[in-house]
Design a protein around this motif. Sequence first.
Motif, short mmCIF file in Angstrom:
data_model
loop_
_atom_site.label_atom_id
_atom_site.label_comp_id
_atom_site.label_asym_id
_atom_site.label_seq_id
_atom_site.Cartn_x
_atom_site.Cartn_y
_atom_site.Cartn_z
N VAL A 204 24.28 101.55 -6.37
CA VAL A 204 23.52 101.86 -7.04
C VAL A 204 23.41 102.96 -7.96
CG1 VAL A 204 20.60 101.89 -6.66
CG2 VAL A 204 21.73 101.06 -6.17
N ALA A 205 24.14 103.61 -7.18
CA ALA A 205 24.05 105.28 -8.09
C ALA A 205 24.88 104.97 -9.47
CB ALA A 205 25.06 106.44 -6.61
N PHE A 206 25.93 104.63 -9.00
CA PHE A 206 26.68 104.75 -10.87
C PHE A 206 26.10 103.72 -11.60
CE2 PHE A 206 29.81 102.08 -13.63
CZ PHE A 206 30.27 103.39 -13.90
N VAL A 210 24.90 106.62 -14.93
CA VAL A 210 25.42 106.41 -16.41
C VAL A 210 24.06 106.19 -17.77
CG1 VAL A 210 26.74 104.47 -17.56
CG2 VAL A 210 27.44 105.54 -15.87
N LEU A 211 22.79 105.15 -17.06
CA LEU A 211 22.08 104.21 -18.33
C LEU A 211 20.75 105.73 -18.40
CD1 LEU A 211 22.18 102.29 -19.63
CD2 LEU A 211 23.11 101.56 -17.38
N THR A 212 21.17 106.50 -16.95
CA THR A 212 20.40 107.29 -16.89
C THR A 212 20.91 109.00 -18.17
OG1 THR A 212 19.07 107.25 -15.39
CG2 THR A 212 18.88 109.55 -16.05
N TRP A 213 22.10 109.28 -17.96
CA TRP A 213 23.06 110.37 -18.61
C TRP A 213 22.73 109.66 -20.02
CZ3 TRP A 213 29.21 110.04 -18.62
CH2 TRP A 213 29.19 111.40 -19.30
N VAL A 252 16.81 100.99 -17.43
CA VAL A 252 17.95 99.64 -17.57
C VAL A 252 18.96 99.74 -16.44
CG1 VAL A 252 19.76 98.76 -18.90
CG2 VAL A 252 18.07 99.18 -20.36
N GLY A 253 19.15 100.82 -15.89
CA GLY A 253 20.00 100.92 -15.13
C GLY A 253 19.16 100.33 -14.32
N LEU A 254 17.77 101.18 -13.46
CA LEU A 254 17.59 99.79 -12.46
C LEU A 254 17.57 98.50 -12.33
CD1 LEU A 254 13.67 101.86 -12.55
CD2 LEU A 254 15.49 102.16 -10.60
N PHE A 255 17.80 98.23 -13.78
CA PHE A 255 17.89 96.43 -13.41
C PHE A 255 19.33 96.41 -13.13
CE2 PHE A 255 14.19 95.95 -16.19
CZ PHE A 255 13.85 95.41 -16.24
N MET A 256 20.43 96.75 -13.13
CA MET A 256 21.43 96.52 -13.68
C MET A 256 21.45 97.38 -12.05
SD MET A 256 23.18 98.40 -17.25
CE MET A 256 25.23 97.73 -16.13
N ALA A 257 21.02 97.67 -11.11
CA ALA A 257 21.69 98.77 -10.20
C ALA A 257 21.01 97.65 -9.18
CB ALA A 257 21.05 99.86 -10.24
N LEU A 258 20.13 96.79 -9.73
CA LEU A 258 19.15 95.87 -8.63
C LEU A 258 19.92 94.58 -8.33
CD1 LEU A 258 16.83 95.25 -7.01
CD2 LEU A 258 16.05 94.14 -8.54
N GLY A 259 20.71 94.30 -9.31
CA GLY A 259 22.21 93.27 -9.04
C GLY A 259 23.57 93.83 -8.11
N ALA A 260 23.51 95.13 -8.64
CA ALA A 260 24.73 95.44 -8.16
C ALA A 260 24.47 95.72 -6.49
CB ALA A 260 25.56 96.74 -8.51
N ALA A 261 23.37 95.70 -6.32
CA ALA A 261 21.93 96.74 -4.75
C ALA A 261 22.80 94.91 -3.90
CB ALA A 261 21.27 96.67 -4.67
#
Length: 328
Positions: A204-206, A210-213, A252-261
């Motif tokens: 989730v962190a990556f 990146v998206l928050t940055w 957007v980062g949260l949505f991408m992170a959810l799939g990775a999670a």
Amino acid sequence: MSTLSENTIGQRSGRNGTLLGLAAAGAWALVAATTGLLPDVGDWPETENLAIAGAIIAVLLAASALLQRVSPALGRWLVDKSPWLIAIALFLSVWQLASAKLGWLPQPFFPPPQGIIEVFTYDYAELGISLVASAQLLIVGFIYGGVVGFIGGVALGWSQLAAYWIHPILRFVGPLPSTALLPIIFFAFPSSYSASIFLVALAVAFPMTVLTWSGIASVNPAYYDVARTLGASPLALVLKVAIPASLPYVFVGLFMALGAAFSSLMVAELLGVKAGLGFFIQWSQGWGSYNSVFTAVLVLALLCSFSITALFKIRGRVLSWQKGLVKW
């Protein structure tokens, strides 16, 4: 003229609702007939219950089609949902014929619909325990990874010193699949549960970082100038300007992170954790209970869909000015 046109449209909508509702009722009657009237190839205890359920749905849809003229809302619902109800019923009928009735699909690898119902009927306790275990692991790992990724992204976007030290590490470790570190993670942590949480958090962190940055870096500098003119401190610039302006990127980062999670969660449960949907799938496959495997996959799909829906609800509340911009 306008009233006449509205009446004509209403009459057409009513006819469409009636026809579609009756078609849906016929499709579900087909499900009941193929399930209840044809003999099974094999032993499937829930065949009768599935046939009864199909017949009840068919009766309800037929009644709705006949009564929809009384309720315009019911008519609109039939027009909107009937195509999907028909498609689902036809799919169930073909699935039923190919698996339980004609034996075209090899058993036990492709169980019929009543095989899924059988798991919900008799193994609901184990399935529920597995669902709770997966949800707990997912939530804890997602929160840890999301918080770390958010703080890291804000630091990267705001501080040149933080960017100097964190960016090289992020470029080196971030793209590495978290599952590649499985042997090290499960050896380094005291329990498989804590190792699995770290695995999910790492995945989730990556994307969160990146998206928050990117969100912090894309804020219009004029916003900072206006805030400074109004006497905002550096901390206020971060909390009241940078972070609110970057929230679309954060989600957007949260949505991408959810799939990775979810990907990391399944790997962790298949290989290390002794509870959860992944473990339930592996255990069921070992015993040759493929109807349990399909059921667990269905529950996992519902969990994924529910998680994304909940995240969209939160996004709609937080980013109310962008509500409806992204559909789910």
